[in-house]
Write a protein that holds these residues in place. Structure first.
Motif, short mmCIF file in Angstrom:
data_model
loop_
_atom_site.label_atom_id
_atom_site.label_comp_id
_atom_site.label_asym_id
_atom_site.label_seq_id
_atom_site.Cartn_x
_atom_site.Cartn_y
_atom_site.Cartn_z
N VAL A 1 26.67 -23.49 -21.17
CA VAL A 1 26.66 -24.92 -20.84
C VAL A 1 25.31 -25.31 -20.23
N ARG A 2 24.66 -24.36 -19.55
CA ARG A 2 23.34 -24.66 -19.00
C ARG A 2 22.34 -24.89 -20.12
N TYR A 3 22.34 -24.01 -21.11
CA TYR A 3 21.37 -24.12 -22.19
C TYR A 3 21.66 -25.28 -23.13
N GLU A 4 22.93 -25.49 -23.47
CA GLU A 4 23.24 -26.45 -24.52
C GLU A 4 23.54 -27.86 -24.01
N LEU A 5 23.89 -28.00 -22.75
CA LEU A 5 24.19 -29.33 -22.22
C LEU A 5 23.17 -29.76 -21.18
N LEU A 6 23.02 -28.99 -20.11
CA LEU A 6 22.07 -29.36 -19.06
C LEU A 6 20.64 -29.38 -19.60
N GLU A 7 20.27 -28.33 -20.32
CA GLU A 7 18.90 -28.27 -20.84
C GLU A 7 18.64 -29.36 -21.87
N PHE A 8 19.65 -29.69 -22.67
CA PHE A 8 19.50 -30.78 -23.62
C PHE A 8 19.12 -32.07 -22.91
N ALA A 9 19.85 -32.39 -21.84
CA ALA A 9 19.59 -33.64 -21.12
C ALA A 9 18.18 -33.67 -20.54
#
Length: 290
Positions: free
Chosen positions: A133-141
């Protein structure tokens, strides 16, 4: 990373969308030339922010530092709670919004024009897939807001530097960008990033997030430092969507130099997966081929 607690009094008006949580905690980080303020009622989500961005060099690309705001919230539901793997992520865009959606309870949406975003993560996913979730959601934002808000060109490229000059490392996944970046850092080059470089084309300044570097365990055989090899070998292992397992190496704890400031792109090294055989390890790319 700057932190502050804010206790907001809930309004008397109905709040069907959960826009006014009772208690909000905030943290500010400086990455990719921007100032990002995160706010959340969940300290666990803010710990993800700290894990990803605390202790990084502060890069400045322009005279003024653009400000961005991201709300992090924990959701109750989880559409695939019983699944052994996180649901796949899908990209969507329109009406000035960009989003990546795993399921109804795990998604991120940003508004570049407002320099703001919302990241929602279910409790189940937070506990079972924190790095994903860090790579695919937080990092995306973070990456998408910096990319759009600062007008940067994003490249699937690593980057190392020396005396404020940078060398881009470009190649397909598995070509050795991370391994080469680690070797450069081990020999005194400034580490900028392993595979996500952002360039301001008006100045040719490159920035990135100098936090993690990911290596296959068999890449360690190329290191000639036994103590460093053992230390890296103790890093946590993450599993990519493809099933490939890699060491999750935190460069901030390795004691190797991180790029303190953005670097000016001075050259590009193209990495190939084709065995070199008895040929030269490095050759100039002809203009026509380039």
């Amino acid at each position: 990373m700057e932190q502050a607690d804010q206790r907001l009094r809930p309004g008397s008006a109905p709040d069907p969308f959960g826009e006014r949580p009772r208690h909000l905690h905030s943290a500010r980080v400086y990455v990719l030339g921007g100032s990002f303020e995160f706010e959340s009622s969940s300290r666990a989500l803010l710990r993800l922010v700290a894990e990803a961005y605390a202790g990084l060099p502060r890069h400045r690309l322009t005279r003024s530092t653009p400000r961005f705001k991201i709300r992090l919230q924990v959701t109750r539901g989880d559409a695939e709670a019983g699944s052994a793997a996180a649901p796949p992520a899908h990209l969507h865009g329109g009406a000035g919004l960009l989003s990546v959606v795993m399921d109804a309870a795990n998604f991120a949406v940003i508004c570049p024009a407002e320099r703001s975003g919302l990241v929602a993560i279910s409790r189940t996913s937070l506990l079972r897939f924190p790095r994903l979730v860090r790579y695919e959601l937080l990092e995306f934002a973070v990456f998408a807001l910096a990319h759009r808000g600062l007008g940067l060109v994003s490249l699937h490229a690593g980057c190392v530097g020396w005396q404020r000059r940078g060398l881009l490392l470009i190649g397909e996944s598995g070509a050795g960008k991370s391994t080469l970046a680690l070797h450069g850092a081990h020999r005194g080059l400034d580490f900028l990033t392993e595979d996500a470089t952002f360039v301001d084309t008006s100045t040719m300044l490159a920035t990135g997030v100098s936090n993690f570097l990911h290596l296959k365990a068999d890449a360690l055989r190329y290191l000639d430092d036994d103590a460093l090899t053992r230390r890296i070998g103790k890093s946590p292992i993450i599993r990519r969507r493809s099933g490939v397992e890699k060491l999750d190496l935190d460069m901030r704890r390795l004691g190797k130099p991180l790029a303190a400031k953005p670097v000016t792109v001075a050259g590009i090294a193209f990495l190939s997966m084709t065995p070199v055989g008895k040929g030269p390890l490095l050759r100039n790319v002809k203009r026509r081929e380039l």
